[in-house]
Design a protein around this motif. Structure first.
Motif, mmCIF file in Angstrom:
data_model
loop_
_atom_site.group_PDB
_atom_site.id
_atom_site.type_symbol
_atom_site.label_atom_id
_atom_site.label_comp_id
_atom_site.label_asym_id
_atom_site.label_seq_id
_atom_site.Cartn_x
_atom_site.Cartn_y
_atom_site.Cartn_z
ATOM 1 N N PHE A 1 -10.122 -6.254 25.592
ATOM 2 C CA PHE A 1 -10.709 -7.044 24.642
ATOM 3 C C PHE A 1 -9.746 -8.108 24.322
ATOM 4 O O PHE A 1 -8.608 -7.658 23.084
ATOM 5 N N TYR A 2 -9.547 -9.369 24.650
ATOM 6 C CA TYR A 2 -8.665 -10.405 23.955
ATOM 7 C C TYR A 2 -9.282 -11.428 22.951
ATOM 8 O O TYR A 2 -10.546 -11.678 23.089
ATOM 9 N N VAL A 3 -8.442 -11.569 22.032
ATOM 10 C CA VAL A 3 -8.780 -12.622 21.071
ATOM 11 C C VAL A 3 -7.682 -13.583 20.855
ATOM 12 O O VAL A 3 -6.535 -13.534 20.810
ATOM 13 N N LEU A 4 -8.321 -15.020 21.162
ATOM 14 C CA LEU A 4 -7.143 -15.983 21.452
ATOM 15 C C LEU A 4 -7.739 -17.115 20.140
ATOM 16 O O LEU A 4 -8.717 -17.135 19.630
ATOM 17 N N GLY A 5 -6.381 -17.722 19.915
ATOM 18 C CA GLY A 5 -6.511 -18.971 19.032
ATOM 19 C C GLY A 5 -6.976 -18.736 17.572
ATOM 20 O O GLY A 5 -6.713 -17.618 17.096
ATOM 21 N N GLY A 6 -7.386 -19.768 17.136
ATOM 22 C CA GLY A 6 -7.968 -19.793 15.660
ATOM 23 C C GLY A 6 -7.016 -20.042 14.712
ATOM 24 O O GLY A 6 -5.892 -20.768 14.942
ATOM 25 N N GLN A 7 -7.367 -19.779 13.534
ATOM 26 C CA GLN A 7 -6.433 -20.246 12.169
ATOM 27 C C GLN A 7 -6.115 -18.815 11.368
ATOM 28 O O GLN A 7 -6.908 -18.125 11.238
ATOM 29 N N ASP A 8 -5.188 -18.992 10.758
ATOM 30 C CA ASP A 8 -4.789 -17.890 9.656
ATOM 31 C C ASP A 8 -5.161 -18.277 8.424
ATOM 32 O O ASP A 8 -5.959 -19.355 8.146
ATOM 33 N N GLU A 9 -4.929 -17.241 7.381
ATOM 34 C CA GLU A 9 -5.204 -17.818 6.073
ATOM 35 C C GLU A 9 -4.794 -19.098 5.333
ATOM 36 O O GLU A 9 -5.620 -19.654 4.491
ATOM 37 N N GLN A 10 -3.851 -19.683 5.767
ATOM 38 C CA GLN A 10 -3.084 -20.952 5.364
ATOM 39 C C GLN A 10 -3.395 -22.133 6.344
ATOM 40 O O GLN A 10 -2.996 -23.080 6.109
ATOM 41 N N GLN A 11 -4.493 -21.897 7.239
ATOM 42 C CA GLN A 11 -5.185 -22.923 7.749
ATOM 43 C C GLN A 11 -4.190 -23.111 9.045
ATOM 44 O O GLN A 11 -4.335 -24.420 9.619
ATOM 45 N N ASN A 12 -3.260 -22.433 9.359
ATOM 46 C CA ASN A 12 -2.270 -23.121 10.355
ATOM 47 C C ASN A 12 -3.020 -22.527 11.674
ATOM 48 O O ASN A 12 -3.563 -21.445 11.866
ATOM 49 N N ASN A 13 -2.936 -23.445 12.736
ATOM 50 C CA ASN A 13 -3.218 -23.047 14.199
ATOM 51 C C ASN A 13 -2.500 -21.813 14.719
ATOM 52 O O ASN A 13 -1.095 -21.916 14.613
ATOM 53 N N LEU A 14 -3.003 -21.119 15.388
ATOM 54 C CA LEU A 14 -2.464 -20.044 15.842
ATOM 55 C C LEU A 14 -2.325 -19.993 17.429
ATOM 56 O O LEU A 14 -3.355 -20.425 18.211
ATOM 57 N N THR A 15 -1.157 -20.041 18.117
ATOM 58 C CA THR A 15 -0.873 -20.031 19.507
ATOM 59 C C THR A 15 -0.768 -18.806 20.072
ATOM 60 O O THR A 15 -1.059 -18.618 21.335
ATOM 61 N N CYS A 16 -0.646 -17.688 19.349
ATOM 62 C CA CYS A 16 -0.733 -16.329 19.970
ATOM 63 C C CYS A 16 -2.216 -15.723 20.155
ATOM 64 O O CYS A 16 -3.250 -16.182 19.605
ATOM 65 N N GLY A 17 -2.177 -14.895 21.178
ATOM 66 C CA GLY A 17 -3.372 -14.013 21.316
ATOM 67 C C GLY A 17 -2.967 -12.575 21.021
ATOM 68 O O GLY A 17 -1.834 -12.167 21.064
ATOM 69 N N GLU A 18 -4.012 -11.908 21.170
ATOM 70 C CA GLU A 18 -3.778 -10.307 21.234
ATOM 71 C C GLU A 18 -5.062 -9.582 21.969
ATOM 72 O O GLU A 18 -5.806 -10.137 22.059
ATOM 73 N N PHE A 19 -4.720 -8.386 22.254
ATOM 74 C CA PHE A 19 -5.755 -7.724 23.211
ATOM 75 C C PHE A 19 -5.705 -6.365 22.620
ATOM 76 O O PHE A 19 -4.892 -5.649 22.188
ATOM 77 N N PHE A 20 -6.985 -5.762 22.473
ATOM 78 C CA PHE A 20 -7.201 -4.488 22.080
ATOM 79 C C PHE A 20 -7.362 -3.495 23.710
ATOM 80 O O PHE A 20 -8.087 -3.856 24.350
ATOM 81 N N ASP A 21 -6.490 -2.634 23.593
ATOM 82 C CA ASP A 21 -6.588 -1.464 24.478
ATOM 83 C C ASP A 21 -7.147 -0.340 24.050
ATOM 84 O O ASP A 21 -6.735 0.612 23.295
ATOM 85 N N GLU A 22 -8.251 -0.041 24.958
ATOM 86 C CA GLU A 22 -9.067 1.111 24.266
ATOM 87 C C GLU A 22 -8.408 2.467 24.837
ATOM 88 O O GLU A 22 -8.641 3.461 24.059
ATOM 89 N N GLU A 23 -7.763 2.388 25.544
ATOM 90 C CA GLU A 23 -6.852 3.701 26.112
ATOM 91 C C GLU A 23 -5.777 4.247 24.986
ATOM 92 O O GLU A 23 -5.836 5.381 24.835
ATOM 93 N N THR A 24 -5.039 3.213 24.529
ATOM 94 C CA THR A 24 -4.103 3.564 23.577
ATOM 95 C C THR A 24 -4.766 3.199 22.298
ATOM 96 O O THR A 24 -3.988 3.694 21.117
ATOM 97 N N ASN A 25 -5.915 2.756 21.965
ATOM 98 C CA ASN A 25 -6.565 2.543 20.727
ATOM 99 C C ASN A 25 -5.627 1.595 19.848
ATOM 100 O O ASN A 25 -5.641 1.906 18.641
ATOM 101 N N THR A 26 -4.875 0.413 20.353
ATOM 102 C CA THR A 26 -4.158 -0.411 19.693
ATOM 103 C C THR A 26 -4.349 -1.693 19.988
ATOM 104 O O THR A 26 -4.700 -2.244 21.271
ATOM 105 N N TRP A 27 -3.766 -2.437 19.000
ATOM 106 C CA TRP A 27 -3.630 -4.086 19.226
ATOM 107 C C TRP A 27 -2.347 -4.313 19.847
ATOM 108 O O TRP A 27 -1.449 -4.042 19.364
ATOM 109 N N ASN A 28 -2.101 -5.425 20.798
ATOM 110 C CA ASN A 28 -0.883 -5.727 21.221
ATOM 111 C C ASN A 28 -0.890 -7.499 21.356
ATOM 112 O O ASN A 28 -1.590 -8.101 21.927
ATOM 113 N N LEU A 29 -0.010 -7.920 20.757
ATOM 114 C CA LEU A 29 0.297 -9.371 20.614
ATOM 115 C C LEU A 29 0.789 -10.096 21.732
ATOM 116 O O LEU A 29 1.636 -9.438 22.626
#
Length: 404
Positions: free
Chosen positions: A249-277
């Motif tokens: 499960f990938y999550v891409l883009g968006g904005q943070d709390e300060q309205q800064n545009n985010l160029t990073c993405g991250e994904f959730f790995d079900e096997e390891t139960n972790t998020w990876n940047l």
């Protein structure tokens, strides 16, 4: 000796259908011919065929008949209810869709809410048929407010806010009805979502109670109708988008709390139960405001995005963490910064719906295009889908594709 049964038809009325003791091959042929006739494809009039004498032939087994019926297009399911009381029972219970999953038979349905409409519409994957869903029994605030949509199994979810707070409405394909809930653990809007099979993932967004930017995530199980919490993302983000790629499960883009545009993405790995940047995953995509969340679609396990600033289609090069241009799409995503355009995967194809001119123009019409994507070519060729059911407003508020 043959007999005649009168069965209820979805949408009201009854249908009188003739049953008898038939051989497997003969009954299969009868089913196909009668369904074709009822759909208007097997005869010029589209009326019920005249009775034939099917007597004194052995009966088709229930198991084999179910396997045959399960392979019929979803758009013809209500007609099959005329021919088989057993199919009607299987359909209403949802069992027919479980059988389709077991035999690996799935087809896409496109759910859409166009501007100015109270009813959602559902198209078959070829846009040959269209029907309106019942109106969501929500309040005025939900009807005219912003909404998010996604699917899981045979559930379509529409998330928004009623007068009393955040709410999720669930449409059940098998029985053609809306139900309230189950609500997410954290009520949210402007979040990322992705729907692999019978599951759905959501992450990030804004808490509709506190308006805090979220890093929380959760997973929905359409079999048990329950939500369960997942670990928090590494980065809080709103106005983000999600997709399911490489079984993650990938999550891409968006904005943070300060309205800064985010160029990073991250994904959730079900096997390891972790998020990876994934740093700089969106670095090649121009970020401007105001704009919609990223327009993403996955086809053949390749990730595509529609750049709303230039109307260009781009494919993600996994090994290089960069994007390759594949030419312009035939609709105007740049007029409203990506809002009002539907960009989805349709099985192994890409789907884009919108207007070829400003959607606010009096001449603007809804256009539908598909293409078979190939990340190795320089420019993709889009095919316009001509449908008699495209007199809707070309500004699309919500769109979700269900594979069932």
């Amino acid at each position: 000796m043959s007999n005649r049964k009168t069965l209820p038809v979805s949408g009201g009325g009854t249908c009188s259908c003739k049953f008898s003791h038939n051989s497997s091959a003969e009954k299969m042929r009868i089913l196909e011919l009668e369904v074709s006739a009822y759909s208007g494809n097997g005869s010029s009039s589209g009326q019920e065929p005249q009775d034939a004498d099917y007597d004194d032939v052995p009966c088709l087994s229930d198991e084999l008949e179910t396997m045959i019926l399960a392979r019929f297009p979803i758009s013809k399911h209500w007609k099959l209810c005329c021919l088989s009381k057993r199919f009607l029972t299987l359909l209403k219970s949802g069992e027919i869709y479980k059988i389709r999953r077991v035999i690996g038979f799935k087809e896409p349905s496109v759910f859409m809410l166009a501007s100015g409409e109270k009813n959602w519409c559902v198209f078959d994957g070829h846009f040959r048929s269209c029907r309106k869903l019942p109106i969501i029994p929500s309040d005025y605030n939900f009807e005219w407010g912003d909404k998010e949509s996604f699917s899981a199994g045979t559930n379509l979810f529409v998330s928004g806010k009623e007068v009393n707070g955040g709410v999720v409405w669930r449409y059940e394909l098998a029985i053609n009805k809306w139900f309230k809930g189950p609500c997410m653990i954290t009520p949210r809007c402007l979040f990322a979502s992705a729907s692999p099979g019978t599951m759905a993932y959501v992450a990030g967004g804004l808490d509709t109670t506190t308006w805090e930017v979220l890093s929380s995530s959760e997973k929905y199980n359409s079999e048990s109708l329950t939500w369960e919490p997942l670990p928090r993302m590494i980065q809080k983000r709103k106005f983000c988008s999600g997709c399911y790629l490489d079984n993650k499960f990938y999550v891409l883009g968006g904005q943070d709390e300060q309205q800064n545009n985010l160029t990073c993405g991250e994904f959730f790995d079900e096997e390891t139960n972790t998020w990876n940047l994934v740093p700089d995953m969106f670095k090649d995509i121009p970020l401007s405001t105001p704009r919609s969340p990223p327009l993403l679609a996955v086809a053949n396990n390749e990730l595509y995005t529609l750049d709303a600033s230039s109307n260009e289609l781009k494919v993600y090069l996994k090994g290089k963490n960069s994007w390759k241009k594949l030419g312009r799409v035939p609709v105007r995503a740049d007029v409203q910064g990506g809002w009002g355009v539907a960009f989805k995967s349709l099985g192994n194809e890409l789907l884009v719906i919108g207007a070829t001119s400003s959607p606010y123009s009096q001449r603007a019409m809804m256009k539908i295009y598909t293409c078979l994507p190939d990340p190795h070519v320089e420019k993709l060729q889009w095919k316009q889908i001509v449908s008699s059911n495209t007199n809707l407003n070309p500004f699309i508020h919500n769109c979700a594709v269900m594979l069932a």
